[in-house]
Scaffold this motif. Sequence first.
Motif, mmCIF file in Angstrom:
data_model
loop_
_atom_site.group_PDB
_atom_site.id
_atom_site.type_symbol
_atom_site.label_atom_id
_atom_site.label_comp_id
_atom_site.label_asym_id
_atom_site.label_seq_id
_atom_site.Cartn_x
_atom_site.Cartn_y
_atom_site.Cartn_z
ATOM 1 N N ALA A 104 22.929 71.779 30.777
ATOM 2 C CA ALA A 104 23.047 72.693 29.578
ATOM 3 C C ALA A 104 21.936 72.357 28.674
ATOM 4 N N ALA A 105 21.589 70.992 28.544
ATOM 5 C CA ALA A 105 20.601 70.567 27.574
ATOM 6 C C ALA A 105 19.360 71.201 27.397
ATOM 7 N N GLY A 106 18.849 71.224 26.121
ATOM 8 C CA GLY A 106 17.533 72.113 26.106
ATOM 9 C C GLY A 106 17.148 72.646 24.923
ATOM 10 N N LEU A 107 15.919 73.420 24.555
ATOM 11 C CA LEU A 107 15.937 74.164 23.405
ATOM 12 C C LEU A 107 16.356 75.361 23.691
ATOM 13 N N PRO A 108 16.567 76.226 22.859
ATOM 14 C CA PRO A 108 16.881 77.651 22.859
ATOM 15 C C PRO A 108 16.069 78.401 24.008
ATOM 16 N N ASP A 115 11.771 85.460 14.604
ATOM 17 C CA ASP A 115 10.317 85.545 14.219
ATOM 18 C C ASP A 115 10.326 85.149 12.821
ATOM 19 N N PRO A 116 9.355 84.011 12.864
ATOM 20 C CA PRO A 116 9.189 83.373 11.432
ATOM 21 C C PRO A 116 8.602 84.316 10.358
ATOM 22 N N HIS A 117 7.815 85.118 10.825
ATOM 23 C CA HIS A 117 7.030 86.391 10.148
ATOM 24 C C HIS A 117 7.636 87.443 9.541
ATOM 25 N N THR A 118 9.022 87.450 9.928
ATOM 26 C CA THR A 118 9.689 88.759 9.562
ATOM 27 C C THR A 118 11.143 88.330 9.048
ATOM 28 N N LYS A 297 23.060 86.863 -1.056
ATOM 29 C CA LYS A 297 23.466 85.582 -1.992
ATOM 30 C C LYS A 297 24.576 84.978 -1.536
ATOM 31 N N ALA A 298 25.243 85.325 -0.066
ATOM 32 C CA ALA A 298 26.509 84.961 0.200
ATOM 33 C C ALA A 298 26.578 83.558 0.793
ATOM 34 N N PRO A 299 27.592 82.674 0.864
ATOM 35 C CA PRO A 299 27.509 81.324 1.395
ATOM 36 C C PRO A 299 27.186 81.238 2.792
ATOM 37 N N GLY A 300 27.605 82.147 3.676
ATOM 38 C CA GLY A 300 27.253 82.220 5.054
ATOM 39 C C GLY A 300 26.189 83.103 5.535
ATOM 40 N N SER A 301 25.036 83.258 4.814
ATOM 41 C CA SER A 301 23.877 83.861 5.138
ATOM 42 C C SER A 301 23.068 83.344 5.631
ATOM 43 N N ALA A 302 21.995 83.706 6.548
ATOM 44 C CA ALA A 302 21.196 82.811 7.188
ATOM 45 C C ALA A 302 20.266 83.847 8.279
ATOM 46 N N PRO A 303 18.929 83.745 8.105
ATOM 47 C CA PRO A 303 18.342 84.677 9.115
ATOM 48 C C PRO A 303 18.190 83.966 10.446
ATOM 49 N N PHE A 304 18.475 82.720 10.650
ATOM 50 C CA PHE A 304 18.515 82.045 11.868
ATOM 51 C C PHE A 304 19.599 80.716 11.829
ATOM 52 N N ASP A 305 19.801 80.447 13.054
ATOM 53 C CA ASP A 305 21.029 79.309 12.928
ATOM 54 C C ASP A 305 20.318 78.218 13.123
ATOM 55 N N GLY A 308 17.337 77.971 15.321
ATOM 56 C CA GLY A 308 16.164 78.891 15.119
ATOM 57 C C GLY A 308 16.621 79.968 15.793
ATOM 58 N N VAL A 309 17.724 80.110 16.654
ATOM 59 C CA VAL A 309 17.799 81.555 17.198
ATOM 60 C C VAL A 309 18.412 82.435 15.965
ATOM 61 N N ALA A 310 17.705 83.642 16.252
ATOM 62 C CA ALA A 310 17.952 84.769 15.155
ATOM 63 C C ALA A 310 19.418 85.118 14.968
ATOM 64 N N THR A 311 19.904 85.456 13.960
ATOM 65 C CA THR A 311 21.218 85.783 13.954
ATOM 66 C C THR A 311 21.288 87.502 13.824
ATOM 67 N N ALA A 312 22.378 87.949 14.028
ATOM 68 C CA ALA A 312 22.650 89.339 13.957
ATOM 69 C C ALA A 312 23.913 89.740 13.482
ATOM 70 N N ARG A 313 24.065 90.892 12.807
ATOM 71 C CA ARG A 313 25.264 91.755 12.656
ATOM 72 C C ARG A 313 25.919 92.055 13.833
ATOM 73 N N ARG A 314 27.144 92.069 13.891
ATOM 74 C CA ARG A 314 28.083 92.214 15.290
ATOM 75 C C ARG A 314 29.391 92.352 14.639
ATOM 76 N N THR A 315 30.196 93.074 15.634
ATOM 77 C CA THR A 315 31.660 93.187 15.420
ATOM 78 C C THR A 315 32.314 92.192 16.404
ATOM 79 N N VAL A 316 33.024 91.258 15.964
ATOM 80 C CA VAL A 316 33.478 90.401 16.739
ATOM 81 C C VAL A 316 35.164 90.827 17.332
ATOM 82 N N VAL A 317 35.698 91.372 16.642
ATOM 83 C CA VAL A 317 37.070 92.084 16.745
ATOM 84 C C VAL A 317 37.110 93.582 16.342
#
Length: 448
Positions: A104-108, A115-118, A297-305, A308-317
């Motif tokens: 299971a080891a390795g890069l994403p 995408d670092p440009h967007t 401005k939120a404490p948990g905001s980030a464009p990637f984790d 470096g994996v892209a984050t996304a809006r989603r419904t968890v429940v």
Amino acid sequence: MPAVEFTHSRDELARIAEATLEHARMLGADAAEVSVSEGRGLSVTVRRGALETLEYHRDKGLSVTVYVGRRRGHANSSDMNREAIDRTVAAAVAIARLTAEDEAAGLPDENRLADPHTLPDLSLFHPWALEAESAIELARACESSALAVDERITNSEGATVSTQAHQFVLANSLGFLAGYPTTAHSLSCSVIAQDEAGMERDYWWDWRRDPLDLEPAELIGRSAGRRAIARLGARRIPTGTYPVVLDHTVSGSLLSHFVQAASGGALYRKASFLLDKLGERIFSPLVTILEDPFVLKAPGSAPFDDEGVATARRTVVAEGVLQGWFLSTYSGRKLGLPSTGNAGGAHNLLVPPTHDSREALLREMGRGLLVTELMGHGVNPVTGDYSRGAAGFWVENGEITHPVSEITIAGNLLEMFGAIRGVANDARPCHRYRIGSTLVEAMQVAGE
């Protein structure tokens, strides 16, 4: 403290990261990832009007992970000169050669990287040109407002002002290289009230990316003072089973326990009460949980984790039904699933309210317990069994009647999730987990 004064520019951090990756390749690493960061800050605490602590800090660091085949090695350094970096990389490669292979080891996966440009601008960097003298006066104003609330406030644990700035660059051998600066500012106050029945302590605080968004120091102080006074005369209540409203200051702990149980590490180790619950109703149908990494401005905001994996809006429940997990690349591979962009944890979790205020929840509850403080860590993540010390207020006919202390509330998290009967519209923006005051239909309360 100047508004911002980093030792390195972002381009310099990027060059350090690239040189680190190149050295890892030269030493035989098949893949590598590096994070280079630095931060600075000021923290001031005033107690009884006198300066108690004044702290400046500067830190910098480099963290490198290398892969030799499916063997992983990791090393850190707080020294970013070339010789120290080379030694750090050599140490990581040496460790990798000695470890066991892990499939299971390795890069994403490359196609999951951001995408670092967007990258979106999430307004996370708002430096505060706060000098020590001004910070001291701000803390004094906050504490003074708390002490002035009532003559029964007899002591103070202090008021603290903190401002922090941080920047980083993350890079890997797949070609990903991105980073950004962030800030974090906070103001808090804690005081002690006393009457013939005894002493009670309470506090108030605020945390923001932008100092202009902080609650005024005087308001934070008054809130701390009023909360402490409200707790005077607290007593125990009879043992029994009662409905419970978890105040918005503590209701986020429910989401914290949920995230822990729904995280990949707990799942692949089979140490979660949510095993095999995907697609099942685990919360009340009234509860929907959204993950939104892009709240400005939120404490948990980030464009990637953290990988470096892209984050996304989603419904968890969705209306109580569990829709997804919180997975890193590694935990996802252990489970045979893709990363969800949650290396480093969950991002902003948002629970839409069902009631317009805490008072509306109390009226619906009628008679029961309002919990404003939780103590201890009596939660079993494997079974979901829950037992914690608590304090708060007793409610009759929808109105607070008296403060309560020295009690324990208990239940099982799955049963508690399913018994949620309302969420108020009072979540605070300073929280990563934005859930308002929450009504749970029944919990066991140990008192007298």
